[in-house]
Each structure stands twice: as C-alpha cells, then as structure tokens.
Design a protein around this motif. Sequence first.
Motif, PDB file in Angstrom:
ATOM      1  N   LEU A  78      -4.380   3.068   2.513  1.00  0.00           N
ATOM      2  CA  LEU A  78      -3.324   2.050   3.960  1.00  0.00           C
ATOM      3  C   LEU A  78      -3.711   0.991   3.810  1.00  0.00           C
ATOM      4  CD1 LEU A  78      -0.835   3.201   4.728  1.00  0.00           C
ATOM      5  CD2 LEU A  78      -1.728   3.894   6.719  1.00  0.00           C
ATOM      6  N   LEU A  79      -4.982   0.565   3.804  1.00  0.00           N
ATOM      7  CA  LEU A  79      -5.247  -0.765   3.962  1.00  0.00           C
ATOM      8  C   LEU A  79      -5.284  -1.561   2.757  1.00  0.00           C
ATOM      9  CD1 LEU A  79      -8.943   0.137   5.960  1.00  0.00           C
ATOM     10  CD2 LEU A  79      -6.282  -1.444   6.658  1.00  0.00           C
ATOM     11  N   ASN A  80      -5.173  -0.882   2.036  1.00  0.00           N
ATOM     12  CA  ASN A  80      -5.380  -1.644   0.446  1.00  0.00           C
ATOM     13  C   ASN A  80      -3.332  -1.300   0.058  1.00  0.00           C
ATOM     14  OD1 ASN A  80      -7.857  -2.353  -0.520  1.00  0.00           O
ATOM     15  ND2 ASN A  80      -8.511  -0.655   0.447  1.00  0.00           N
ATOM     16  N   LEU A  81      -3.038  -0.664  -0.148  1.00  0.00           N
ATOM     17  CA  LEU A  81      -1.205  -0.844   0.011  1.00  0.00           C
ATOM     18  C   LEU A  81      -1.741  -1.828   0.920  1.00  0.00           C
ATOM     19  CD1 LEU A  81      -0.402   2.786   0.036  1.00  0.00           C
ATOM     20  CD2 LEU A  81      -0.874   1.112  -1.988  1.00  0.00           C
ATOM     21  N   THR A  82      -1.955  -2.208   2.583  1.00  0.00           N
ATOM     22  CA  THR A  82      -1.260  -3.215   2.913  1.00  0.00           C
ATOM     23  C   THR A  82      -1.740  -4.295   2.536  1.00  0.00           C
ATOM     24  OG1 THR A  82      -1.527  -2.044   4.756  1.00  0.00           O
ATOM     25  CG2 THR A  82      -1.529  -4.252   5.698  1.00  0.00           C
ATOM     26  N   ASP A  83      -2.651  -4.885   1.642  1.00  0.00           N
ATOM     27  CA  ASP A  83      -3.514  -5.989   1.310  1.00  0.00           C
ATOM     28  C   ASP A  83      -2.433  -6.021  -0.213  1.00  0.00           C
ATOM     29  OD1 ASP A  83      -5.492  -6.260   3.048  1.00  0.00           O
ATOM     30  OD2 ASP A  83      -7.142  -5.142   2.303  1.00  0.00           O
TER      31      ASP A  83
END
Length: 272
Positions: free
Chosen positions: A119-124
């Motif tokens: 989820l963090l990387n999708l946000t990035d």
Amino acid sequence: MFGLEMPPLTAETWAILGTLVLLEGLLSADNALVLAVMVRHLAVNVQRKALAYGIGGAVVLRILGVLLAAFVLEYWWLRAFGALYLAYLAVSHFVKKGHSEEEAAGSARGRGFWPTVVLLNLTDLAFSVDSILAGVALIPAGMPREQGLTIVVIGGIVGLILMRFAATIFLKLLNKYPAFDNVAYALVGWIAVKLGVETLEAAHEVFPAVPTLHLPTPLFWGVMAAIAIIGSFIATRRPAMSEAEAEARAEAIVHRMDETVADAADGRVDGR
C-alpha cells in the motif's frame, strides 16, 4: 529516446521550474506525511522497516516516472490519458470527504507488514505520477522533446531533494495551513486543462475532425498566478495549529525518516 538538452533559460522556463518546485515541495511533503501515518498501526519494531521500503519505493518510482515521461511526450494519446488523470486528481481532491491523513490511516489499519508495504508503494506511485505528469503538462507545446524531458528530469530530481532537505519547511507549511493542499490541487487542475487543450491540438493534426482549442500562454500563467496568490491568501487566514506545534510535528516526521535512512544504511531497518 532519452536524449536530454538544456532548454533556453527564458522567463517561461523559470516560471515552469518555480511551479515545479512549489508543486514538488507540497506533494512530496504530503507524501511523507501520508507514509508516516500509514505505518502507525504496525508494531513499533517493524514500523521503520516498512517506512524504509516506502521511502525506497518513492525513489525507484520517481526514476521510473521520469523514464515514462519520455513516452508521454512522444505520443499525444498518452498525453490525453495524463490530462484526464490530472483532472481526476483535482476533482476527487475537492469532492472527497475527510482528511488525507485520516483516509491513509484508515486504509492501512488492520493490514499486516507486507500488505502495508504494498500500500505504501501504491501511494508512492500515485504521488510520482502526479508530479511527473504535472511536469510534462507544463512544457510548452513547441518545445523540443529533448528540452522538455530535461525539465521533467529536473523536476524529478527536485522532488527527491525536497522530500528530504526541504521536507521540514513544506511539512510545517501543510501542518499549520492544511488548505495549501487545496492550492496545489487547484494548480494541478488548471495544468490538466492546459494539457488537455494541447492534446486536442496534437490530435487535430492527425485527425482533422477533432475540434481544436488554443490556450494563450499569458492566460495560462495569469490564471496560475491568480490561483497561487488568491489560494495562498485564503489558506493562511485560518491556521490549524500554532507555529511551534507545526514545526515540532514536521521535525518529528523528518527525524523519524532520518532514523529510517540511517538504519537502512547500516542494515538495521528494523530499528534494532
């Protein structure tokens, strides 16, 4: 395809670079704020590890985004998708309910370590696409692709630098005046209009039946200036917290990210 050429340093070029610095600063600070919130539900001993993966993802995705910009500049139909995406971002920002921090915390809550990292990387990815497309949209229609790509690359580098060295300044600004987020997305919305108009002009050359419009450069920058000035005036009328509180909160987030980077450098990303 990835050739670079320094554009002439005209008033418009400086205006583009100045706009990119403002947008990159606000969006990068917003990104850092959201990443910090999204790991709060994890156990303390793995929060830094998840945040390290998130920061690493931001760097990698920003680099990939710059490479993607070369294709967006090359094909008008990709610019059309870019214009629609930027317009969607601006509209969704103003029609959604709730604060981005609350939404970020809610979306991550209850997830395990690896789902949180994903989820963090999708946000990035979302933040990287935002800033890269904004850079593409700001490039003048007649500028050679190599010069335009150079501006996008500069914007990407500025974003990475601001995410670390100027993060405290922009985080403090967003903490004290959250409405500056609205100014950033209002600018993104108007930039989407510019990219859409230029896309129609490019499509008209290929398909004459496509209607075409023209957005004069003075009009575009005049509206950009009006949004920045009027939006800043409105945003600063009601601070959400004191100067000291905003600075303390910003420094706490930056300090936490500094510790994460230091841990990653010596192999202790789990904080031990």
